[in-house]
Design an enzyme around this catalytic site. Structure first.
Site, PDB file in Angstrom:
ATOM      1  N   THR A   1     -20.452  18.147 -14.102  1.00  0.00           N
ATOM      2  CA  THR A   1     -21.719  18.639 -13.557  1.00  0.00           C
ATOM      3  C   THR A   1     -22.871  17.779 -14.089  1.00  0.00           C
ATOM      4  OG1 THR A   1     -21.702  20.206 -15.390  1.00  0.00           O
ATOM      5  CG2 THR A   1     -21.005  21.036 -13.244  1.00  0.00           C
TER       6      THR A   1
ATOM      7  N   HIS B   1     -21.819  13.847 -23.031  1.00  0.00           N
ATOM      8  CA  HIS B   1     -21.426  14.847 -22.033  1.00  0.00           C
ATOM      9  C   HIS B   1     -22.627  15.676 -21.570  1.00  0.00           C
ATOM     10  CE1 HIS B   1     -17.657  14.092 -24.399  1.00  0.00           C
ATOM     11  NE2 HIS B   1     -17.140  14.045 -23.170  1.00  0.00           N
ATOM     12  N   HIS B   2     -22.510  16.243 -20.379  1.00  0.00           N
ATOM     13  CA  HIS B   2     -23.577  17.086 -19.832  1.00  0.00           C
ATOM     14  C   HIS B   2     -23.706  18.388 -20.626  1.00  0.00           C
ATOM     15  CE1 HIS B   2     -24.932  20.022 -16.462  1.00  0.00           C
ATOM     16  NE2 HIS B   2     -25.997  19.488 -17.017  1.00  0.00           N
ATOM     17  N   GLY B   3     -24.936  18.769 -20.981  1.00  0.00           N
ATOM     18  CA  GLY B   3     -25.166  20.010 -21.734  1.00  0.00           C
ATOM     19  C   GLY B   3     -25.161  21.225 -20.815  1.00  0.00           C
TER      20      GLY B   3
END
Ligand code: ZLM
Ligand code: CA
Ligand code: ZN
Length: 393
Positions: free
Chosen positions: A215, A183-185
């Site tokens: 995002t 997942h995006h941080g």
């Protein structure tokens, strides 16, 4: 048995809080705190504890959590939920405001304690790096990269990474944050979007509307206002399903290698989310334990201090294998045991009817179709290299 000795010339510390395990997000929730205990058992079973300084970590204080999170958010987290959760009946709107109580971020018994333990481990790790007592500090109980200053998000309530990086910034000029969770941080990226002292780089599955949090596109490089020193200091590597060890390794080395050249970090914060492994319950990639661990191995070649955080990882046996393997990379014994750990399936051999427990092949399942073309990956590398023209140490 495996002749595990301390690494030569540097110190590794392992930060663990056994009291995280008993906490439950709910029986069927994907986040399983017992994976931390499983990891620790595997690390100890191979004698890796003898090669590190082992710390049972303390809980982070309210003031420490307050270094990033707002008081009204912390106050709400703190009083919630005692026992059967008839919380702040006068303020049901606050749950909505703080994104608490849904299925992703449920309110469970001992929630605040659990969060303080996770943050406490990461902060202890950061302090050991700051006072030079450790060169590599491991905090598998941290890595909760989605939490915002006054909002829970994606199984994360307290952003232990941001709190740890704030500590590192007291002693080091520049921090490179790398995130290999599927997942995006987003929470860490957002927290440091207005400073050029922290460069964030996340590799993730990217499919807005379909995959959380939506995002982290290639052009999302931080707010581009003229006066923002943090502009261009967010790097995103958006990927499709099924990426392999070989592709990921090439991408990781060209992106992180270039960042290291241009940004010249004084310390690395590496989030090792294990949901980027093949067979993960929520993930989409095809990484093997070796490919995942190769990222930590590459970061280590820079010879600067490093914190390794946990993060996602929803097939507990895989998580334990990956993080135990990455621990072996940290203490430099991966060559000795890499034939054993990636193939280790905890418990299976202890049962008479082995067939009741899945084999490695069964756990990993059918590999996913690879939707990443070489052409697209090359474009991503090109794009990142161009963005890095704006970054100078
Ligand atoms: N629904 N139970 C990664 C965080 C990912 C948001 C769609 C919830 C789940 C998921 C929860 C037991 C990190 C979204 C999903 C169903 C709104 C997400 C509870 C299964 C369950 O069985 C489940 C009742 C639950 C949650 C799946 N949630 C899968 N993906 C993401 C958050 C965190 O790895 O990056 C770092 C630790 N949430 O997609 C929905 C939009 C809630
Ligand atoms: Ca990521
Ligand atoms: Zn994740």
């Amino acid at each position: 048995e495996y002749n595990i000795t301390r690494p030569k010339g540097y110190t590794v510390s392992y930060h663990f809080n056994p009291d995280m395990e008993p906490h439950h997000f709910g029986l069927t929730h994907p986040m399983k705190p017992f994976r931390l205990t499983l990891t620790k058992s595997l690390v100890t079973a191979y004698g890796m504890n003898f090669a590190m300084d082992n710390y049972n970590t303390r809980i982070a204080t309210y003031e420490e959590l307050n270094s990033f999170h707002t008081s009204d958010y912390l106050d709400y987290l703190h009083m919630t939920p005692p026992e059967e959760m008839p919380r702040d009946i006068d303020n049901p709107d606050k749950e909505v405001k703080f994104n608490l109580g849904g299925s992703d971020c449920p309110l469970f018994h001992g929630l605040y304690d659990y969060c303080s333990m996770s943050a406490g481990s990461s902060l202890d790790a950061a302090r050991k790096i700051c006072n030079k007592q450790s060169d590599i500090a491991i905090a598998w109980g941290g890595g909760l990269h989605h939490a915002k200053k006054s909002e829970a998000s994606g199984f994360c309530y307290i952003n232990d990474i941001v709190i740890a990086i704030l500590q590192l910034l007291r002693c080091y000029p520049r921090v490179l944050y790398i995130d290999i969770d599927v997942h995006h941080g987003d929470g860490v990226e957002e927290a440091f979007h207005s400073t050029d002292r922290v460069l964030t780089c996340s590799f993730h599955k990217y499919a807005p509307e379909v995959f959380f949090p939506g995002t982290g596109g290639l052009d999302d490089t931080g707010p581009k206002s003229e006066h923002n020193p943090g502009a261009h200091h967010a790097i995103n590597v958006p990927l499709n399903d099924g990426i392999t060890d070989e592709q990921y390794g090439h991408l990781f080395q060209s992106v992180i290698g270039k960042i290291n050249e241009k940004f010249r970090p004084s310390v690395i914060a590496l989030q090792c989310g294990a949901d980027s492994l093949a067979g993960d319950r929520l993930g989409r990639f095809n990484l093997q334990v070796q490919g995942h661990g190769a990222c930590a191995k590459f970061c280590k070649t820079f010879g600067i201090p490093m914190i390794m955080f946990g993060g996602g990882g929803y097939t507990p046996r895989n998580v334990a294998r990956a993080w135990a393997y990455e621990t072996s990379v940290a203490i430099d014994v991966d060559e000795k045991i890499n034939k054993i750990i990636p193939e280790h399936t905890p418990w299976r051999k202890h049962f008479v009817q082995e067939e009741l427990f899945p084999s490695l092949e069964q756990i990993l399942g059918e590999p996913r179709a690879n939707r990443n073309s070489q052409k697209r990956l090359q474009e991503i590398i090109q794009h990142v290299h161009e963005q890095l023209r704006f970054v100078n140490a």
